[in-house]
Scaffold this motif. Structure first.
Motif, PDB file in Angstrom:
ATOM      1  N   GLU A 264       0.751  -1.289   0.017  1.00  0.00           N
ATOM      2  CA  GLU A 264      -0.140  -0.026  -0.022  1.00  0.00           C
ATOM      3  C   GLU A 264       0.855   1.164   0.017  1.00  0.00           C
ATOM      4  OE1 GLU A 264      -2.691  -0.360   3.384  1.00  0.00           O
ATOM      5  OE2 GLU A 264      -3.480  -2.154   2.851  1.00  0.00           O
ATOM      6  N   PHE A 265       0.472   2.432  -0.523  1.00  0.00           N
ATOM      7  CA  PHE A 265       1.040   3.584  -0.407  1.00  0.00           C
ATOM      8  C   PHE A 265       0.159   4.468   0.328  1.00  0.00           C
ATOM      9  CE2 PHE A 265       1.892   7.779  -2.277  1.00  0.00           C
ATOM     10  CZ  PHE A 265       3.130   7.857  -1.803  1.00  0.00           C
TER      11      PHE A 265
ATOM     12  N   THR B 236      -5.415  -0.669 -10.372  1.00  0.00           N
ATOM     13  CA  THR B 236      -5.426  -1.974 -10.556  1.00  0.00           C
ATOM     14  C   THR B 236      -6.767  -2.694 -11.120  1.00  0.00           C
ATOM     15  OG1 THR B 236      -6.411  -2.276  -8.223  1.00  0.00           O
ATOM     16  CG2 THR B 236      -4.269  -2.374  -8.145  1.00  0.00           C
ATOM     17  N   GLU B 237      -7.887  -1.820 -11.152  1.00  0.00           N
ATOM     18  CA  GLU B 237      -8.821  -2.266 -11.919  1.00  0.00           C
ATOM     19  C   GLU B 237      -8.649  -2.463 -13.542  1.00  0.00           C
ATOM     20  OE1 GLU B 237     -11.743   0.446 -10.754  1.00  0.00           O
ATOM     21  OE2 GLU B 237     -12.494  -0.700  -9.021  1.00  0.00           O
TER      22      GLU B 237
ATOM     23  N   ILE C 236       9.651  -4.930  -7.122  1.00  0.00           N
ATOM     24  CA  ILE C 236       8.851  -5.598  -6.536  1.00  0.00           C
ATOM     25  C   ILE C 236       7.665  -4.522  -5.571  1.00  0.00           C
ATOM     26  CG2 ILE C 236      10.417  -5.671  -4.354  1.00  0.00           C
ATOM     27  CD1 ILE C 236       8.069  -8.358  -5.435  1.00  0.00           C
ATOM     28  N   ALA C 237       8.182  -3.337  -5.372  1.00  0.00           N
ATOM     29  CA  ALA C 237       7.318  -2.493  -4.874  1.00  0.00           C
ATOM     30  C   ALA C 237       6.117  -2.088  -5.784  1.00  0.00           C
ATOM     31  CB  ALA C 237       8.158  -1.311  -4.523  1.00  0.00           C
ATOM     32  N   PHE C 238       6.272  -1.845  -6.809  1.00  0.00           N
ATOM     33  CA  PHE C 238       5.325  -1.488  -7.908  1.00  0.00           C
ATOM     34  C   PHE C 238       4.413  -2.648  -7.950  1.00  0.00           C
ATOM     35  CE2 PHE C 238       8.532   1.939  -8.677  1.00  0.00           C
ATOM     36  CZ  PHE C 238       7.724   2.813  -8.396  1.00  0.00           C
ATOM     37  N   ALA C 239       5.153  -4.034  -8.267  1.00  0.00           N
ATOM     38  CA  ALA C 239       4.420  -5.179  -8.500  1.00  0.00           C
ATOM     39  C   ALA C 239       3.312  -5.315  -7.446  1.00  0.00           C
ATOM     40  CB  ALA C 239       5.408  -6.129  -8.536  1.00  0.00           C
ATOM     41  N   LEU C 240       3.634  -5.211  -6.202  1.00  0.00           N
ATOM     42  CA  LEU C 240       2.928  -5.618  -5.091  1.00  0.00           C
ATOM     43  C   LEU C 240       1.750  -4.394  -5.038  1.00  0.00           C
ATOM     44  CD1 LEU C 240       5.402  -7.051  -2.313  1.00  0.00           C
ATOM     45  CD2 LEU C 240       3.637  -8.176  -3.691  1.00  0.00           C
ATOM     46  N   LEU C 241       2.161  -3.327  -5.581  1.00  0.00           N
ATOM     47  CA  LEU C 241       1.051  -2.329  -5.402  1.00  0.00           C
ATOM     48  C   LEU C 241      -0.128  -2.388  -6.529  1.00  0.00           C
ATOM     49  CD1 LEU C 241       3.320   0.906  -5.128  1.00  0.00           C
ATOM     50  CD2 LEU C 241       1.413   0.317  -3.522  1.00  0.00           C
ATOM     51  N   VAL C 242       0.177  -3.089  -7.616  1.00  0.00           N
ATOM     52  CA  VAL C 242      -0.628  -2.989  -8.632  1.00  0.00           C
ATOM     53  C   VAL C 242      -1.073  -4.595  -9.198  1.00  0.00           C
ATOM     54  CG1 VAL C 242      -0.531  -0.769  -9.499  1.00  0.00           C
ATOM     55  CG2 VAL C 242       0.882  -2.756 -10.678  1.00  0.00           C
TER      56      VAL C 242
ATOM     57  N   THR D 291       7.016  -8.189 -14.779  1.00  0.00           N
ATOM     58  CA  THR D 291       6.385  -7.298 -15.688  1.00  0.00           C
ATOM     59  C   THR D 291       6.793  -5.788 -15.500  1.00  0.00           C
ATOM     60  OG1 THR D 291       4.374  -8.765 -15.434  1.00  0.00           O
ATOM     61  CG2 THR D 291       3.908  -6.766 -16.290  1.00  0.00           C
ATOM     62  N   VAL D 292       6.964  -5.466 -14.310  1.00  0.00           N
ATOM     63  CA  VAL D 292       7.337  -4.235 -14.008  1.00  0.00           C
ATOM     64  C   VAL D 292       8.871  -3.867 -14.391  1.00  0.00           C
ATOM     65  CG1 VAL D 292       8.343  -2.575 -12.018  1.00  0.00           C
ATOM     66  CG2 VAL D 292       6.249  -3.989 -11.948  1.00  0.00           C
ATOM     67  N   SER D 293       9.703  -4.830 -14.541  1.00  0.00           N
ATOM     68  CA  SER D 293      10.929  -4.840 -15.034  1.00  0.00           C
ATOM     69  C   SER D 293      10.693  -4.489 -16.751  1.00  0.00           C
ATOM     70  CB  SER D 293      11.929  -6.187 -14.906  1.00  0.00           C
ATOM     71  OG  SER D 293      12.939  -5.971 -15.545  1.00  0.00           O
ATOM     72  N   MET D 294      10.050  -5.287 -17.322  1.00  0.00           N
ATOM     73  CA  MET D 294       9.841  -5.230 -18.807  1.00  0.00           C
ATOM     74  C   MET D 294       9.088  -3.839 -19.168  1.00  0.00           C
ATOM     75  SD  MET D 294       7.130  -7.426 -20.987  1.00  0.00           S
ATOM     76  CE  MET D 294       5.586  -6.719 -20.434  1.00  0.00           C
ATOM     77  N   VAL D 295       8.041  -3.542 -18.313  1.00  0.00           N
ATOM     78  CA  VAL D 295       7.483  -2.305 -18.830  1.00  0.00           C
ATOM     79  C   VAL D 295       8.696  -1.030 -18.569  1.00  0.00           C
ATOM     80  CG1 VAL D 295       5.802  -0.497 -18.229  1.00  0.00           C
ATOM     81  CG2 VAL D 295       5.322  -2.590 -18.240  1.00  0.00           C
ATOM     82  N   ARG D 296       9.619  -1.182 -17.558  1.00  0.00           N
ATOM     83  CA  ARG D 296      10.594  -0.154 -17.295  1.00  0.00           C
ATOM     84  C   ARG D 296      11.479  -0.087 -18.422  1.00  0.00           C
ATOM     85  NH1 ARG D 296      12.089  -0.419 -11.049  1.00  0.00           N
ATOM     86  NH2 ARG D 296      10.740   1.733 -10.316  1.00  0.00           N
TER      87      ARG D 296
END
Length: 179
Positions: free
Chosen positions: A70-71, A124-125, A155-161, A167-172
């Motif tokens: 959570e943020f 996340t929707e 991992i921070a962004f992955a767990l947020l969304v 997937t986060v690594s790929m998008v970055r």
């Protein structure tokens, strides 16, 4: 559902079950200073006190729970019973925590925390994982300097969304259009 579709779904399913292990175990801040500071914040969180992220600064916390993150941004309440299940935190920006001076201030801080949670929920929707990642990265880059966002782990962004860290690594690397 016909048998062809059933077969297709069975082939593409991937298990993300991790038997009582935490993907946070290997997390280390790149500058090496984050861990001791984070443990001080964890001590405050688990003390039962309610604190407020200073609303006059561009700062916040990513709070890692067992299966998600959570943020808590400026003005949000942290601690108390609400975060007793927090396992780790990452402070963002020049973190400043305040003690609420009144019941009203505390209630307002809880409402702001709910607003931050709703913002992440809206992201996340989106059913497309790459787009969720791109939206959370865009949100953070609008609020924090890009260099600060770049330092935050996948991992921070992955767990947020609710996506895999890969997937986060790929998008970055390639943006939301990359495969």
């Amino acid at each position: 559902m016909d048998s062809e579709n059933l077969r297709r779904y069975q082939v593409t399913m991937v298990s993300t079950y991790y038997a009582d292990t935490s993907c946070l175990d290997d997390f280390v801040m790149s500058d090496g200073t984050g861990q001791s500071y984070s443990s001080d914040i964890m001590t405050l969180l688990h003390s039962g006190k309610v604190l407020i992220v200073n609303s006059r600064r561009r700062n916040g916390l990513i709070l890692f729970k067992r299966y998600h993150a959570e943020f808590a941004g400026p003005g949000a309440a942290i601690g108390g019973d609400y975060d007793d299940d927090c396992q780790m935190v990452i402070p963002i920006g020049n973190l400043s925590l305040l003690t609420p001076e009144s019941y009203e201030e505390r209630q307002k801080a809880y409402l702001i925390r709910r607003q931050w949670i709703r913002l992440i929920k809206q992201i996340t929707e989106n059913p497309i994982p790459q787009q969720r990642v791109q939206r959370i990265l865009d949100q953070f880059e609008q609020y924090f300097p890009p260099a600060t966002v770049a330092e935050l782990p996948d991992i921070a962004f992955a767990l947020l969304v609710g996506v895999l860290p890969q997937t986060v690594s790929m998008v970055r690397r390639w943006g939301s259009e990359g495969e």
